[in-house]
Each structure stands twice: as structure tokens, then as C-alpha cells.
Design a protein around this motif. Structure first.
Motif, PDB file in Angstrom:
ATOM      1  N   TYR A 317       0.848  -1.194   0.000  1.00 20.83           N
ATOM      2  CA  TYR A 317       0.000   0.000   0.000  1.00 20.83           C
ATOM      3  C   TYR A 317       0.886   1.248   0.000  1.00 20.83           C
ATOM      4  O   TYR A 317       1.660   1.462   0.933  1.00 20.83           O
ATOM      5  N   VAL A 556      -0.567 -10.014 -10.836  1.00 25.63           N
ATOM      6  CA  VAL A 556      -1.697  -9.283 -11.400  1.00 25.63           C
ATOM      7  C   VAL A 556      -2.172  -9.908 -12.708  1.00 25.63           C
ATOM      8  O   VAL A 556      -3.341  -9.764 -13.086  1.00 25.63           O
ATOM      9  N   SER A 566      -4.264  -0.432 -10.711  1.00 27.20           N
ATOM     10  CA  SER A 566      -4.144   0.019  -9.324  1.00 27.20           C
ATOM     11  C   SER A 566      -4.087   1.537  -9.232  1.00 27.20           C
ATOM     12  O   SER A 566      -3.929   2.080  -8.141  1.00 27.20           O
ATOM     13  N   TYR A 567      -4.215   2.198 -10.387  1.00 23.80           N
ATOM     14  CA  TYR A 567      -3.990   3.640 -10.451  1.00 23.80           C
ATOM     15  C   TYR A 567      -4.769   4.159 -11.656  1.00 23.80           C
ATOM     16  O   TYR A 567      -4.947   3.429 -12.639  1.00 23.80           O
ATOM     17  N   VAL A 575      -1.799  -0.381 -14.247  1.00 30.64           N
ATOM     18  CA  VAL A 575      -1.038  -1.040 -13.185  1.00 30.64           C
ATOM     19  C   VAL A 575       0.217  -0.231 -12.871  1.00 30.64           C
ATOM     20  O   VAL A 575       1.007   0.079 -13.771  1.00 30.64           O
ATOM     21  N   ASP A 577       1.210  -0.661  -9.085  1.00 31.99           N
ATOM     22  CA  ASP A 577       1.537  -1.421  -7.873  1.00 31.99           C
ATOM     23  C   ASP A 577       1.426  -2.907  -8.192  1.00 31.99           C
ATOM     24  O   ASP A 577       0.447  -3.349  -8.799  1.00 31.99           O
ATOM     25  N   SER A 592      -6.630  -6.828  -6.435  1.00 30.85           N
ATOM     26  CA  SER A 592      -6.356  -5.396  -6.490  1.00 30.85           C
ATOM     27  C   SER A 592      -7.580  -4.718  -5.887  1.00 30.85           C
ATOM     28  O   SER A 592      -8.668  -4.769  -6.454  1.00 30.85           O
ATOM     29  N   HIS A 594      -9.828  -1.912  -4.955  1.00 29.60           N
ATOM     30  CA  HIS A 594     -10.067  -0.565  -5.488  1.00 29.60           C
ATOM     31  C   HIS A 594     -10.801   0.305  -4.460  1.00 29.60           C
ATOM     32  O   HIS A 594     -12.025   0.237  -4.314  1.00 29.60           O
ATOM     33  N   HIS A 606      -3.182   5.601  -4.834  1.00 30.80           N
ATOM     34  CA  HIS A 606      -2.951   4.212  -5.249  1.00 30.80           C
ATOM     35  C   HIS A 606      -3.964   3.281  -4.593  1.00 30.80           C
ATOM     36  O   HIS A 606      -4.428   3.524  -3.475  1.00 30.80           O
ATOM     37  N   ASP A 607      -4.255   2.184  -5.280  1.00 28.13           N
ATOM     38  CA  ASP A 607      -5.042   1.099  -4.694  1.00 28.13           C
ATOM     39  C   ASP A 607      -4.093   0.037  -4.137  1.00 28.13           C
ATOM     40  O   ASP A 607      -3.112  -0.328  -4.799  1.00 28.13           O
ATOM     41  N   GLN A 609      -2.760  -3.745  -2.955  1.00 29.67           N
ATOM     42  CA  GLN A 609      -2.800  -5.073  -3.558  1.00 29.67           C
ATOM     43  C   GLN A 609      -2.612  -6.118  -2.461  1.00 29.67           C
ATOM     44  O   GLN A 609      -1.811  -5.916  -1.542  1.00 29.67           O
TER      45      GLN A 609
END
Length: 615
Positions: A317, A556, A566-567, A575, A577, A592, A594, A606-607, A609
């Protein structure tokens, strides 16, 4: 009696040819007025059929047009559009008139004539790689009438925007597309360029980039273009740039009319209409004179499932420059997300933990207060009493916000997992790998991976640690690779764009890959998890280098393509992350989660994972 020339051809060379012929025939005489001012010049003459005006640098006189939009802040000025267009779809009929520090007094619907200098302005400067904006500067404006209608907008919809994104740049011109003849029926970027400065509109359109702090959002006019299940548009390769994306801003200052708060998947309905601009932070932008309404589609923040008793949950994170000076509600929101949305993972690698006074540049490198405040907030939210391990960086040696001294940190739940401490690691001493009876071990835990390697200059050094879960050792390497700063955008004048930042990330990926190979050489079936803000896509050469030789697999890629992100950047869900696993990890579940990137209200950009597996 001199011949009457109703309209000169738009190319300056053609203008010169007509004038030369008329001069030779004795039909006109030479005056001291420049060629561009000697006869009526229309906006399409100024714009021409490429990205660069054929009249750049010249003075033009009494260029006619109707005002379509006025900007009273930032780059002040107004747009005008010709109501008598030519029949060439490549030549725009609109242009921006830059008034400098003077606030324009004209209004939409005013019929004007503008005299000034034709120029090409590059938002962000020439080194940015951005395309230029054709404009009239140092203007003298004559208002001929007011209160008229604004020219009918050119509708931008799915059928209008070509599927192909851009022509390839001219190699003889350094890969630039600037001098190539526009083909608006063939390429999305050429289509938008052919409308530069013109009054355009979009109808109902899905939001693919949430409202940001600068009062702008992104929509797509191509709803079927690589959609995500949650309403975004997924960036899945360098050749799938998603030409349906369009940035939306408002010509009305936010203080006068609040800009709508929109999340990904919401719908901008009604009509959004205004001039098509080009700016530094998004390229082609509809600067709305009339802004539609946002319909909230109720996008929810995701929650991952709780790990089973025999599953180890490892997460990453990026908490976006967290330091004790941040408001308590940021700590509380991040903590609540760890507990509720991430289901309290056993090991949590954090990126962008700042030192104890944040961006204050006074030599402080400790992050004890930051971590105490964060772990206390997690416990208050009902999470575990996390312990942490990290290595303090050297002052101002790891990049990031000046004075912030960001670093990676391991949080772990001591009731579920043990950390194997092997002291001696510091900012400049790298950890190594030993082998005993077929088992790998780190010489330093926590320890940095190859911190003296040039790959990590002015960048965050990887943090390696040894964890034990159910009697099985798991090696975790937390990363924050170099940023994409300095890369050219997808709308660059160079096609393909220059991605100069990749060079460092490729070296960083090679360094991490070599370290993982060491671990696997010492113990063939070792469980290794590499994770963090890799700052690059799953299809990138950076990821290819990380996975080279079969040392790692990008987790992923176990997700459907439409769920790999993730962004969200400029309306592209992508992607950055990642979590990668060694062959020994075997089967895993990947998520992932969100909770940030798609939302106007974010606790980070950022998200996180999460990876769950049985060591």
C-alpha cells in the motif's frame, strides 16, 4: 482596376504564389504591409493542415471570428471561430487569442476581428515533449457586434473518433508528428488536432477519471473501449492508448460555480460544450462553457476477503507521503482501510512513509512518530497491534518530496507471523544470502538490497525481510521503483513518446531479479514475494526484467485483463503497484482492492494489492 481576391489559399507558399502572379500581371502593387496582412487571413489559414501554423511568427490583421469561450484566469484569453469554414477537414476553424495578463472583456457570441502575432505555444516548455497550441498573441481586438449565437458545436462521439490513436512520428524529424499532414479520419490525435480551438461538445459520457483537486475530470466518448467492470477504461498496452478519453474543465472559476464531484463510472449527462484546448496536464481538453450534470452511479469501495487460518496474506500500500503533520483523519481513514478493506493482512509493505516532520528539511530521518501514529490508528480501528521493521535512509538520498525521506516499511501481525531479526542493516549496508543445509537465509533482516548499486541513486532502496509463518520461511522484498517523472505523455509530439524514466527502473528490476536469483540458488523452492510501487505496467520491460529467467511471476496477470489496474492517470486505469511471486509460492489468490484511484475523495492515489497463499 485591381483584381478582387475573395479568399487566399491557406498555405503561406500558396499565398505567395498568388501574390507573385498578380504582381507580375500588374494587378497589385507592393506595400510595406506583411504578406499575411496584405489580404484577408482566415482562421483556417492560421491553423493550416499540420500541427504547426504556416504563418507562425507573422503578423496577421483583422482575422474574423465569433467568440466561443472566454478564460479569465490562468492563461487568460478567448477563443474565436470562423463561421465561414473551408472545405478541408484537416484545418481547424478555431484559435485561441492569448491576452497575457489582461483579462479579456469580450463575451461569447461577440463577432470580432483580431490582429496579432501567430505563435506556437508549448505547454510545459519544449523539453516536455508536448504538442504546441496555435494562438494569436499581443492582440488588438475590434468588436463588430455582440449578442449573437455561438457557432454550432462539433459533436465528439464514438463514431467521430478514429480507432487508431496516432500516426508514427517522422524519423527524419526526431520522431515528431508536428509536420505531418493531419489525417483526422484516420487517427484520434489528428482528429482532435483538427478541432483545436473550435467549439465542440460531448453528450452523455461515462466518467473514467475522477474529479481531481484542480477541478477537472475525464470522460470517454467510446464506452466500449477497453472498459473495466467498474466503469473505467483500462490501459492494457502501449498500442491501446484509448482515444475516446477526453479531459473536461470548466471556464467558470470554481469559486463562482462548484465543479461537480465525480467518481469513475458516474455519467456526465446533458450537453457539455466549449472550446477544445490543449494543456500541459492532459492534452486535448474540452473547456466547458456549458457543463452537463453528473449522475452518481454509486461506485463502492471494495473489500477483500479475510485470509483463511492457513493462508498468509501479504499486501502492499502506497500511503502517499504519510507523516505526523497530516491530519488525524487521514491516519484514521488509512487505518480503517487496512482493517475493513484489506482485512488486516499478516504482512503489509508500506510505501511513502515520511520522516517524523514530513517535508521539513532539517536532517531528520527517523519515522518512529509516523509509524506510532499509524499503528495506533489501526489498533483503534479494530485491527491488530502491528509491529514494524524498516531501515532509516540517508538524508535526501532516496528521492521523493524534498525533506520527506520516504522509505518502505514492513508492518506485521505478531499473532500470525514472526519476523526473523538479523541485526546490522543500515542505509548503506546491503543484505546478502547464505545457504545452510539447502535453506536460504538473509545475512541482514531487515536489510537493504544492493543499496550501493547505481540503479538506486536518488531512489528508494528495496527492503528485504525474513518472515516465518506456520514454520515456513517467506522472503519479502518491498520496493518503490523510480517514478515516471520526465516521461512524455501519450499526446506527445513524439510518437511513440519518449519514456526516459524507464532506464532506471530497468536497472532496478535487474538488481531485484539478481537478488531473487541468489535466494533461489540457495534454496530452489524458496517462497519469495516481491511487492510494492513498481511504477510500471504489467506489460512493461520493467516487469519483463523482474520476471526474467522465471524467477518471478507477476500476480496481477492472474486477473482478467479488464481488472488489472491500481492507479488511474488521465482517464486510463493502469497497473503501477504489483506483487510478484517465486515458483515456490505456487497457487495464490490475488486482489487489487479498489478503494482510492477511482474516487474523487482519496486517502491515497494508489489502490492496495493483496496476495494470499499457503507457504
Amino acid at each position: 482596376m485591381p483584381a478582387h481576391i475573395a479568399r487566399l489559399p491557406r498555405r503561406s507558399t500558396a499565398v505567395a504564389g498568388v501574390l507573385a502572379a498578380a504582381l507580375a500581371a500588374g494587378l497589385i502593387t507592393v506595400s510595406t504591409t506583411s504578406t499575411a496582412a496584405a489580404a484577408e487571413v482566415r482562421i483556417h489559414d492560421v491553423q493550416g493542415g499540420t500541427r504547426l501554423s504556416p504563418l507562425a511568427g507573422e503578423q496577421v490583421t483583422d482575422v474574423p471570428g465569433t467568440v466561443t469561450g472566454v478564460r479569465t484566469y490562468g492563461a487568460r484569453g478567448f477563443w474565436i471561430q470562423d463561421t465561414a469554414p473551408d472545405d478541408d477537414p484537416a484545418t481547424s476553424e478555431g484559435v485561441f487569442v492569448h491576452t497575457g495578463s489582461t483579462t479579456p472583456t469580450v463575451k461569447p457570441g461577440d463577432v470580432v476581428r483580431v490582429s496579432g502575432t501567430v505563435s506556437e505555444y508549448v505547454p510545459g516548455g519544449a523539453d516536455s515533449g508536448n504538442q504546441s497550441v496555435t494562438q494569436l498573441t499581443k492582440p488588438t481586438v475590434t468588436v463588430e457586434s455582440s449578442g449573437g449565437a455561438v457557432p454550432k458545436p462539433h459533436r465528439i462521439d464514438a463514431g467521430a473518433v478514429p480507432s487508431a490513436y496516432t500516426p508514427k512520428g517522422d524519423e527524419a524529424d526526431g520522431g515528431s508528428i508536428e509536420k505531418l499532414a493531419l489525417e483526422p479520419d484516420a487517427y484520434a490525435l489528428d482528429f482532435y488536432e483538427s478541432l483545436e480551438g473550435m467549439n465542440v461538445s460531448v453528450g452523455e459520457a461515462r466518467v473514467v477519471g475522477a474529479t481531481d483537486a484542480y477541478h477537472e475530470l475525464w470522460v470517454t466518448v467510446k464506452p466500449d473501449e477497453h472498459p473495466s467492470p467498474r466503469g473505467g477504461t483500462v490501459y492494457g498496452s502501449y498500442e491501446a492508448q484509448n482515444g475516446g478519453r477526453l479531459q473536461i474543465q470548466s471556464l467558470t472559476p470554481a469559486a463562482e460555480q462548484p465543479f461537480p464531484k465525480a467518481n469513475v463510472g458516474d455519467v456526465l449527462s446533458g450537453t457539455t460544450e466549449g472550446p477544445l484546448d490543449f494543456n500541459q496536464f492532459g492534452g486535448y481538453t474540452l473547456t466547458a462553457r456549458t457543463l452537463g450534470e453528473v449522475t452518481d452511479k454509486g461506485l463502492a469501495r471494495e473489500k477483500t476477503r479475510k485470509q483463511d487460518a492457513e493462508e498468509l496474506a501479504v499486501a502492499t500500500y502506497n500511503v502517499e507521503n504519510l507523516d505526523p503533520k497530516d491530519p488525524q483523519d487521514k491516519f484514521d481513514a488509512l487505518a480503517q482501510a487496512v482493517v475493513d478493506n484489506l482485512a488486516s493482512p499478516d504482512v503489509l509493505a508500506l510505501e511513502e512513509i515520511q520522516d517524523d516532520n514530513g517535508a521539513t528539511d532539517d536532517g531528520t530521518v527517523s519515522a518512529e512518530e509516523t509509524l506510532k501514529k499509524f499503528t495506533a490508528a489501526i489498533a483503534k480501528a479494530g485491527g491488530p497491534a502491528y509491529e514494524w521493521r524498516s531501515i532509516e535512509p540517508e538524508d535526501k538520498k532516496d528521492g521523493g518530496e524534498p525533506g520527506g525521506n520516504i522509505r518502505q516499511v514492513f508492518l506485521f501481525n505478531p499473532e500470525r507471523v514472526a519476523f526473523k531479526d538479523r541485526p546490522g542493516g543500515d542505509a548503506t549496508t546491503g543484505t546478502d544470502v547464505t545457504s545452510s543445509r539447502g535453506r536460504a537465509a538473509l545475512t541482514l533482516s531487515p536489510g537493504r538490497v544492493d543499496p550501493a548499486d547505481a540503479a538506486w541513486e536518488n531512489s528508494r532502496k528495496p527492503l528485504a525481510g525474513e518472515f516465518v509463518f506456520g514454520g515456513r520461511t517467506v522472503f519479502v522484498i518491498a520496493n518503490h521503483f523510480g517514478s515516471k517523472g520526465g516521461d512524455e505523455s501519450l499526446v506527445s509530439r513524439h510518437q511513440p513518446p519518449n519514456r526516459s524514466s524507464e532506464k532506471q527502473r530497468h536497472l532496478q528490476a535487474a538488481s531485484v531479479n539478481a537478488f531473487v536469483q541468489k535466494v533461489l540458488k540457495a534454496e530452489k523452492g524458496a517462497d519469495v514475494v516481491v511487492l510494492g510501487d513498481i511504477n510500471d505496467f504489467e506489460f512493461s520491460a520493467t516487469t519483463e526484467t523482474l520476471t526474467d529467467g522465471g524467477a518471478l511471476t507477476a500476480a496481477v496477470e492472474s486477473l482478467p485483463r479488464a481488472e488489472r489496474y491500481s492507479y488511474v492517470y488521465q482517464g486510463n486505469s493502469q497497473v503501477l503497484d504489483q506483487i510478484l511471486t517465486s515458483p515456490g509460492v505456487g497457487e495464490f489468490a490475488y486482489d487489487s482492492v479498489h478503494i482510492n484511484a477511482e474516487f474523487a475523495r482519496q486517502n491515497s492515489d494508489h489502490d492496495p494489492q493483496v496476495l494470499r497463499f499457503r507457504p
